[in-house]
Scaffold this active site. Structure first.
Site, PDB file in Angstrom:
ATOM      1  N   ASN A   7       1.227  -0.749   0.154  1.00 44.67           N
ATOM      2  CA  ASN A   7       0.106  -0.174   0.282  1.00 44.67           C
ATOM      3  C   ASN A   7       0.682   1.262   0.013  1.00 44.67           C
ATOM      4  OD1 ASN A   7      -1.607   1.942   0.441  1.00 44.67           O
ATOM      5  ND2 ASN A   7      -2.286   1.007   2.849  1.00 44.67           N
ATOM      6  N   TRP A   8       0.850   2.165  -0.988  1.00 46.91           N
ATOM      7  CA  TRP A   8       1.949   3.064  -1.023  1.00 46.91           C
ATOM      8  C   TRP A   8       1.254   4.100  -0.265  1.00 46.91           C
ATOM      9  CZ3 TRP A   8       4.269   3.001  -6.769  1.00 46.91           C
ATOM     10  CH2 TRP A   8       5.216   2.211  -6.678  1.00 46.91           C
ATOM     11  N   LYS A   9      -0.476   4.240   0.012  1.00 48.54           N
ATOM     12  CA  LYS A   9      -0.493   5.729   0.486  1.00 48.54           C
ATOM     13  C   LYS A   9      -0.449   6.973  -0.842  1.00 48.54           C
ATOM     14  CE  LYS A   9      -0.301   3.243   4.881  1.00 48.54           C
ATOM     15  NZ  LYS A   9       0.004   3.271   6.350  1.00 48.54           N
ATOM     16  N   HIS A  32      -9.699   0.905   5.161  1.00 50.63           N
ATOM     17  CA  HIS A  32      -8.333   0.883   5.771  1.00 50.63           C
ATOM     18  C   HIS A  32      -8.511   2.151   6.911  1.00 50.63           C
ATOM     19  CE1 HIS A  32      -4.170   1.771   6.898  1.00 50.63           C
ATOM     20  NE2 HIS A  32      -3.412   1.529   6.172  1.00 50.63           N
ATOM     21  N   GLU A  72      -6.264   4.899   7.746  1.00 50.56           N
ATOM     22  CA  GLU A  72      -7.035   6.018   7.829  1.00 50.56           C
ATOM     23  C   GLU A  72      -7.766   6.249   7.143  1.00 50.56           C
ATOM     24  OE1 GLU A  72      -3.110   5.406   5.418  1.00 50.56           O
ATOM     25  OE2 GLU A  72      -2.015   4.395   7.885  1.00 50.56           O
ATOM     26  N   GLU A  90      -5.094  -4.588  10.533  1.00 57.16           N
ATOM     27  CA  GLU A  90      -3.954  -3.865   9.910  1.00 57.16           C
ATOM     28  C   GLU A  90      -4.271  -3.434  12.099  1.00 57.16           C
ATOM     29  OE1 GLU A  90      -2.702  -3.229   6.536  1.00 57.16           O
ATOM     30  OE2 GLU A  90      -3.680  -1.237   7.236  1.00 57.16           O
ATOM     31  N   GLY A 107       2.883   2.517  10.451  1.00 58.41           N
ATOM     32  CA  GLY A 107       3.745   3.274  10.657  1.00 58.41           C
ATOM     33  C   GLY A 107       4.282   3.268  12.031  1.00 58.41           C
ATOM     34  N   SER A 147       3.207  -2.506  10.547  1.00 66.65           N
ATOM     35  CA  SER A 147       5.118  -2.276  10.513  1.00 66.65           C
ATOM     36  C   SER A 147       5.898  -3.641  10.147  1.00 66.65           C
ATOM     37  CB  SER A 147       5.198  -2.269  11.896  1.00 66.65           C
ATOM     38  OG  SER A 147       5.079  -0.404  11.875  1.00 66.65           O
ATOM     39  N   GLY A 188       2.854  -1.556   4.381  1.00 66.78           N
ATOM     40  CA  GLY A 188       2.995   0.199   3.269  1.00 66.78           C
ATOM     41  C   GLY A 188       4.734   0.680   3.991  1.00 66.78           C
ATOM     42  N   GLY A 189       5.123   1.042   4.826  1.00 65.23           N
ATOM     43  CA  GLY A 189       6.224   2.033   3.777  1.00 65.23           C
ATOM     44  C   GLY A 189       7.382   1.021   3.411  1.00 65.23           C
TER      45      GLY A 189
HETATM   46  P1  13P Z   1       3.165   0.577   7.862  1.00 62.28           P
HETATM   47  O1  13P Z   1       3.334  -1.284   7.102  1.00 62.28           O
HETATM   48  O2  13P Z   1       4.242   1.361   6.628  1.00 62.28           O
HETATM   49  O3  13P Z   1       2.925   0.600   8.949  1.00 62.28           O
HETATM   50  O4  13P Z   1       0.962   0.476   7.149  1.00 62.28           O
HETATM   51  C1  13P Z   1       0.611  -0.646   7.200  1.00 62.28           C
HETATM   52  C2  13P Z   1      -0.798  -0.514   6.797  1.00 62.28           C
HETATM   53  O5  13P Z   1      -1.455   0.307   6.676  1.00 62.28           O
HETATM   54  C3  13P Z   1      -0.636  -1.161   4.956  1.00 62.28           C
HETATM   55  O6  13P Z   1      -2.422  -0.990   4.577  1.00 62.28           O
END
Ligand code: 13P
Length: 256
Positions: free
Chosen positions: A13-15, A99, A101, A171, A177, A217, A238-239
């Protein structure tokens, strides 16, 4: 993981990161690092602005393109929104729904998550439905109740055919994050709970065919342990998915 019954999915997920002008080189790097990786499905969920180029870049490889959100209506007067048929028409295969967020910053609820999931399924997209508790909820000891409510609200609207197209992602909000990963046991416990809910609604055969991912993470150093758990069928990353070599290491960690 349990590859006898379901595919492993390593989804990124590149956000809201990277630029459209970087898509070509990022995908080239991912392709070079991952190779064919026949043991899992690779999915990269990119911003809307990147989709056309991402689909083009993945024509000759096994990576699928995903979106990060959608609107629940197929079309209409919803300025600024993007619908499931639009994504499908571009060649998108997966879409993240609910998600944390989006729940936190855009007021998405279990009910809107259900509507969006149904819209994705109707258009032939595979929704990756995110559930998970906040730190406060975990500390209060209500994780299972909360996740049960999130999942059950959706399952009530599905049948045994449509649920097979759904991917769940557990999640925990406190792990996103933050660098603070859930332990493999914590991830397994909630993923097993989600599978038990699936079993209760649709029976064993359906429940064991639905992939349940862990996200929060996840990185090259903890992926192997998390993916070794029986009900953790992959990752939503994510990251670490923004670094092609690290994403490829997670893909390799799924080959166990
Ligand atoms: P991180 O891997 O950066 O913690 O993010 C997880 C995430 O929200 C994937 O959708």
């Amino acid at each position: 993981m349990n590859r006898k019954y379901r595919k492993t999915i390593i989804a990124g997920n590149w956000k809201m990161n990277t630029l459209p002008s970087e898509v070509k080189s990022l995908f080239a790097a991912v392709k070079a690092s991952c190779g064919r990786a026949a043991w899992c499905r690779m999915v990269l969920c990119v911003p809307y602005t990147h989709i056309q180029q991402a689909v083009k870049a993945t024509r000759d490889c096994r990576i699928s393109v995903g979106a990060q959100n959608l609107h629940q209506s197929p079309h209409g007067a919803y300025t600024g929104e993007v619908s499931a048929p639009m994504l499908k028409d571009l060649g998108v295969k997966y879409v993240i729904v609910g998600h944390s967020e989006r729940r936190q910053y855009y007021g998405e609820t279990d009910v809107s998550v259900r509507e969006k999931t149904l819209a994705a399924l109707e258009a032939g997209l595979r929704p990756i439905v995110c559930v998970g508790e906040t730190l406060q909820q975990r500390d209060l000891g209500v994780t299972n109740e909360l996740v049960t409510l999130q999942v059950a609200t959706l399952l009530a609207a599905l049948d045994s055919h449509s649920v097979r197209k759904v991917v769940f992602a557990y999640e925990p909000v406190w792990a996103i994050g933050t660098g603070r990963t859930a332990t493999a046991e914590q991830a397994q416990e909630v993923c097993a709970l989600i599978r038990a809910l699936l079993r209760k609604s649709f029976g064993t055969v359906v429940a064991r065919s639905v992939p349940i991912l862990y996200g929060g993470s996840m990185n090259a150093s903890n992926a192997k342990e998390l993916l070794a758990m029986g009900d953790v069928d992959g990752g939503l990353i994510g990251g670490a998915s923004l670094k092609p070599e690290e994403y490829a290491e997670i893909v390799r960690a799924a080959n166990q």
